[in-house]
Design a protein around this motif. Structure first.
Motif, PDB file in Angstrom:
ATOM      1  N   GLN A  90       0.843  -1.204   0.000  1.00 42.58           N
ATOM      2  CA  GLN A  90       0.000   0.000   0.000  1.00 42.58           C
ATOM      3  C   GLN A  90       0.875   1.251   0.000  1.00 42.58           C
ATOM      4  N   VAL A  91       0.380   2.262  -0.680  1.00 43.49           N
ATOM      5  CA  VAL A  91       1.037   3.578  -0.673  1.00 43.49           C
ATOM      6  C   VAL A  91       0.010   4.576  -0.156  1.00 43.49           C
ATOM      7  N   ALA A  92       0.361   5.306   0.885  1.00 38.88           N
ATOM      8  CA  ALA A  92      -0.563   6.287   1.454  1.00 38.88           C
ATOM      9  C   ALA A  92       0.159   7.614   1.653  1.00 38.88           C
ATOM     10  N   VAL A  93      -0.418   8.681   1.124  1.00 40.19           N
ATOM     11  CA  VAL A  93       0.088  10.034   1.380  1.00 40.19           C
ATOM     12  C   VAL A  93      -1.108  10.849   1.855  1.00 40.19           C
ATOM     13  N   HIS A  94      -0.961  11.464   3.029  1.00 37.94           N
ATOM     14  CA  HIS A  94      -2.064  12.270   3.565  1.00 37.94           C
ATOM     15  C   HIS A  94      -2.400  13.405   2.597  1.00 37.94           C
ATOM     16  N   ARG A  98       0.009  15.706  -0.511  1.00 35.62           N
ATOM     17  CA  ARG A  98      -0.046  15.178  -1.893  1.00 35.62           C
ATOM     18  C   ARG A  98       0.384  16.213  -2.938  1.00 35.62           C
ATOM     19  N   GLY A  99       0.790  15.673  -4.088  1.00 35.30           N
ATOM     20  CA  GLY A  99       1.100  16.540  -5.223  1.00 35.30           C
ATOM     21  C   GLY A  99       2.486  17.162  -5.164  1.00 35.30           C
ATOM     22  N   HIS A 100       3.342  16.682  -4.263  1.00 35.88           N
ATOM     23  CA  HIS A 100       4.702  17.230  -4.148  1.00 35.88           C
ATOM     24  C   HIS A 100       5.763  16.160  -4.384  1.00 35.88           C
ATOM     25  N   GLY A 101       5.350  15.039  -4.969  1.00 36.45           N
ATOM     26  CA  GLY A 101       6.327  13.995  -5.287  1.00 36.45           C
ATOM     27  C   GLY A 101       6.667  13.084  -4.118  1.00 36.45           C
ATOM     28  N   LEU A 102       5.907  13.152  -3.014  1.00 36.30           N
ATOM     29  CA  LEU A 102       6.269  12.346  -1.840  1.00 36.30           C
ATOM     30  C   LEU A 102       6.152  10.843  -2.110  1.00 36.30           C
ATOM     31  N   ALA A 103       5.085  10.409  -2.774  1.00 34.66           N
ATOM     32  CA  ALA A 103       4.920   8.964  -3.020  1.00 34.66           C
ATOM     33  C   ALA A 103       6.095   8.445  -3.854  1.00 34.66           C
ATOM     34  N   LYS A 104       6.476   9.200  -4.878  1.00 38.79           N
ATOM     35  CA  LYS A 104       7.600   8.759  -5.727  1.00 38.79           C
ATOM     36  C   LYS A 104       8.915   8.807  -4.936  1.00 38.79           C
ATOM     37  N   ARG A 105       9.054   9.791  -4.063  1.00 40.59           N
ATOM     38  CA  ARG A 105      10.265   9.882  -3.244  1.00 40.59           C
ATOM     39  C   ARG A 105      10.365   8.682  -2.292  1.00 40.59           C
ATOM     40  N   ASP A 129      -9.885   1.487 -11.293  1.00 41.44           N
ATOM     41  CA  ASP A 129     -10.419   2.850 -11.153  1.00 41.44           C
ATOM     42  C   ASP A 129      -9.519   3.771 -10.319  1.00 41.44           C
ATOM     43  N   ASN A 130      -8.369   3.289  -9.833  1.00 42.56           N
ATOM     44  CA  ASN A 130      -7.531   4.136  -8.972  1.00 42.56           C
ATOM     45  C   ASN A 130      -6.538   4.945  -9.825  1.00 42.56           C
ATOM     46  N   GLU A 131      -7.057   6.044 -10.389  1.00 39.80           N
ATOM     47  CA  GLU A 131      -6.254   6.843 -11.335  1.00 39.80           C
ATOM     48  C   GLU A 131      -4.996   7.424 -10.687  1.00 39.80           C
ATOM     49  N   GLY A 135      -1.346   6.720 -12.082  1.00 39.56           N
ATOM     50  CA  GLY A 135      -0.572   7.899 -12.484  1.00 39.56           C
ATOM     51  C   GLY A 135       0.757   7.948 -11.767  1.00 39.56           C
ATOM     52  N   MET A 136       0.740   7.636 -10.474  1.00 42.79           N
ATOM     53  CA  MET A 136       1.965   7.736  -9.673  1.00 42.79           C
ATOM     54  C   MET A 136       2.985   6.675 -10.102  1.00 42.79           C
ATOM     55  N   PHE A 137       2.543   5.417 -10.203  1.00 43.28           N
ATOM     56  CA  PHE A 137       3.490   4.346 -10.566  1.00 43.28           C
ATOM     57  C   PHE A 137       3.998   4.516 -12.002  1.00 43.28           C
ATOM     58  N   ARG A 138       3.117   4.909 -12.922  1.00 42.99           N
ATOM     59  CA  ARG A 138       3.566   5.077 -14.318  1.00 42.99           C
ATOM     60  C   ARG A 138       4.550   6.231 -14.425  1.00 42.99           C
ATOM     61  N   SER A 139       4.294   7.287 -13.670  1.00 43.20           N
ATOM     62  CA  SER A 139       5.204   8.432 -13.699  1.00 43.20           C
ATOM     63  C   SER A 139       6.574   8.019 -13.148  1.00 43.20           C
ATOM     64  N   PHE A 140       6.572   7.230 -12.078  1.00 42.51           N
ATOM     65  CA  PHE A 140       7.821   6.741 -11.480  1.00 42.51           C
ATOM     66  C   PHE A 140       8.615   5.922 -12.511  1.00 42.51           C
TER      67      PHE A 140
HETATM   68  C1  LIG Z   1      -1.745   7.927  -4.883  1.00 41.34           C
HETATM   69  C2  LIG Z   1      -1.000   8.772  -3.863  1.00 41.34           C
HETATM   70  C3  LIG Z   1      -0.155   7.854  -2.993  1.00 41.34           C
HETATM   71  C4  LIG Z   1      -0.090   9.761  -4.618  1.00 41.34           C
HETATM   72  O1  LIG Z   1       0.687  10.484  -3.665  1.00 41.34           O
HETATM   73  P1  LIG Z   1       1.496  11.807  -4.095  1.00 41.34           P
HETATM   74  O2  LIG Z   1       2.580  12.035  -3.093  1.00 41.34           O
HETATM   75  O3  LIG Z   1       0.551  12.925  -4.317  1.00 41.34           O
HETATM   76  O4  LIG Z   1       2.126  11.352  -5.481  1.00 41.34           O
HETATM   77  P2  LIG Z   1       3.424  11.988  -6.193  1.00 41.34           P
HETATM   78  O5  LIG Z   1       3.336  13.466  -6.032  1.00 41.34           O
HETATM   79  O6  LIG Z   1       4.689  11.328  -5.759  1.00 41.34           O
HETATM   80  O7  LIG Z   1       3.245  11.514  -7.701  1.00 41.34           O
HETATM   81  C5  LIG Z   1       2.281  12.049  -8.334  1.00 41.34           C
HETATM   82  C6  LIG Z   1       2.274  11.497  -9.739  1.00 41.34           C
HETATM   83  O8  LIG Z   1       1.084  10.768  -9.821  1.00 41.34           O
HETATM   84  C7  LIG Z   1       0.173  11.470 -10.644  1.00 41.34           C
HETATM   85  N1  LIG Z   1      -1.111  11.592  -9.960  1.00 41.34           N
HETATM   86  C8  LIG Z   1      -1.335  11.949  -8.678  1.00 41.34           C
HETATM   87  N2  LIG Z   1      -2.656  12.008  -8.438  1.00 41.34           N
HETATM   88  C9  LIG Z   1      -3.251  11.686  -9.593  1.00 41.34           C
HETATM   89  C10 LIG Z   1      -4.603  11.562  -9.980  1.00 41.34           C
HETATM   90  N3  LIG Z   1      -5.615  11.781  -9.093  1.00 41.34           N
HETATM   91  N4  LIG Z   1      -4.872  11.186 -11.249  1.00 41.34           N
HETATM   92  C11 LIG Z   1      -3.870  10.945 -12.126  1.00 41.34           C
HETATM   93  N5  LIG Z   1      -2.561  11.047 -11.815  1.00 41.34           N
HETATM   94  C12 LIG Z   1      -2.264  11.421 -10.554  1.00 41.34           C
HETATM   95  C13 LIG Z   1       0.741  12.862 -10.856  1.00 41.34           C
HETATM   96  O9  LIG Z   1       0.428  13.331 -12.155  1.00 41.34           O
HETATM   97  C14 LIG Z   1       2.227  12.682 -10.649  1.00 41.34           C
HETATM   98  O10 LIG Z   1       2.895  12.405 -11.839  1.00 41.34           O
HETATM   99  P3  LIG Z   1       3.884  13.535 -12.471  1.00 41.34           P
HETATM  100  O11 LIG Z   1       4.901  13.830 -11.413  1.00 41.34           O
HETATM  101  O12 LIG Z   1       4.463  12.832 -13.681  1.00 41.34           O
HETATM  102  O13 LIG Z   1       3.009  14.692 -12.819  1.00 41.34           O
HETATM  103  C15 LIG Z   1      -1.983   9.603  -2.974  1.00 41.34           C
HETATM  104  O14 LIG Z   1      -2.845  10.317  -3.831  1.00 41.34           O
HETATM  105  C16 LIG Z   1      -2.824   8.740  -2.024  1.00 41.34           C
HETATM  106  O15 LIG Z   1      -2.406   8.411  -0.919  1.00 41.34           O
HETATM  107  N6  LIG Z   1      -4.047   8.385  -2.465  1.00 41.34           N
HETATM  108  C17 LIG Z   1      -4.977   7.610  -1.634  1.00 41.34           C
HETATM  109  C18 LIG Z   1      -4.486   6.185  -1.416  1.00 41.34           C
HETATM  110  C19 LIG Z   1      -4.171   5.452  -2.702  1.00 41.34           C
HETATM  111  O16 LIG Z   1      -4.980   5.379  -3.628  1.00 41.34           O
HETATM  112  N7  LIG Z   1      -2.945   4.868  -2.747  1.00 41.34           N
HETATM  113  C20 LIG Z   1      -2.425   4.165  -3.922  1.00 41.34           C
HETATM  114  C21 LIG Z   1      -2.833   2.737  -3.913  1.00 41.34           C
HETATM  115  S1  LIG Z   1      -1.608   1.651  -3.270  1.00 41.34           S
END
Ligand SMILES: CC(C)(COP(=O)(O)OP(=O)(O)OC[C@H]1O[C@@H](n2cnc3c(N)ncnc32)[C@H](O)[C@@H]1OP(=O)(O)O)[C@@H](O)C(=O)NCCC(=O)NCCS
Length: 180
Positions: A90-94, A98-105, A129-131, A135-140
């Motif tokens: 699981q990946v969770a960012v409060h 969000r939106g600052h690259g924390l999940a990828k970091r 359906d979890n866009e 988005g996050m994994f493909r961007s990584f």
């Molecule tokens: C998914 C989640 C972990 C992303 O965390 P984050 O720190 O905001 O992600 P990052 O900033 O590292 O990466 C964001 C990348 O994902 C993409 N992304 C983020 N939210 C998106 C959305 N709602 N739709 C499409 N793409 C999205 C961004 O475009 C970005 O890519 P880019 O850098 O090429 O533009 C966070 O939104 C979350 O905790 N969501 C709820 C729980 C969840 O669904 N977890 C994932 C399942 S394991």
């Protein structure tokens, strides 16, 4: 123009600087449980399960703290029969971080550890359906020019008795570390 409540808010650079990444510890269990509950649509597990993630799987999991508050968490493990793979559970960012690259970091932090030296692939499962997750994994993967492949791992009807969406496996890699 920033609104009144935006004035003095942290910039993206501030947020990156302020967030500390570390291995989770046993005391983090309840905080991880709370964070997961606040990050829909993640499945909630028991606190006991989160405690195991924070102890037995600490080397392959990461906690992110901002001002002493847990704002990010990745649970992962190396499957016993797939020693070259980091399975990201699981990946969770409060929402506030969000939106600052924390999940990828956090993902990068996991694969840069000594414990990941033999890891060639990241596997994860994502519901269709979890866009944000796609988005996050493909961007990584894209940023690192890593190939990806995808297939259904757990089928809604066969594996979840229709009570849960399909879970698609996304595989990122190989990393080919020797070429780096
Ligand atoms: C998914 C989640 C972990 C992303 O965390 P984050 O720190 O905001 O992600 P990052 O900033 O590292 O990466 C964001 C990348 O994902 C993409 N992304 C983020 N939210 C998106 C959305 N709602 N739709 C499409 N793409 C999205 C961004 O475009 C970005 O890519 P880019 O850098 O090429 O533009 C966070 O939104 C979350 O905790 N969501 C709820 C729980 C969840 O669904 N977890 C994932 C399942 S394991």
């Amino acid at each position: 123009m920033p609104s009144d409540d935006q004035k003095g808010a942290s910039t993206p650079a501030d947020i990156k600087k302020e967030i500390i990444l570390r291995k989770p510890e046993s005391q983090d269990g309840p905080r991880v449980h709370k964070l997961i509950a606040e990050c829909k649509p993640l499945d909630e597990n028991s606190v006991y399960c989160n405690l195991l993630q924070c102890t037995h799987f600490a080397d392959t999991s990461v906690a992110a703290e901002m001002d002493g508050e847990l704002v990010g968490f990745i649970s992962g493990y190396i499957p016993p029969k797939q020693q070259n793979t980091l399975f990201v559970w699981q990946v969770a960012v409060h929402a506030k971080a969000r939106g600052h690259g924390l999940a990828k970091r956090m993902l990068a932090n996991l694969i840069e550890r000594d414990e990941s030296r033999d890891v060639q692939f990241i596997d994860t499962t994502i519901t269709p359906d979890n866009e944000a997750s796609w988005g996050m994994f493909r961007s990584f993967a894209y940023e690192r020019r890593m190939p990806t492949e995808e297939f259904i791992l757990f089928d809604s009807r066969i594996h979840f008795a229709g009570q849960h969406n399909d879970e698609h496996l996304l595989r990122i890699g190989p990393f080919n570390r020797d070429d780096a």
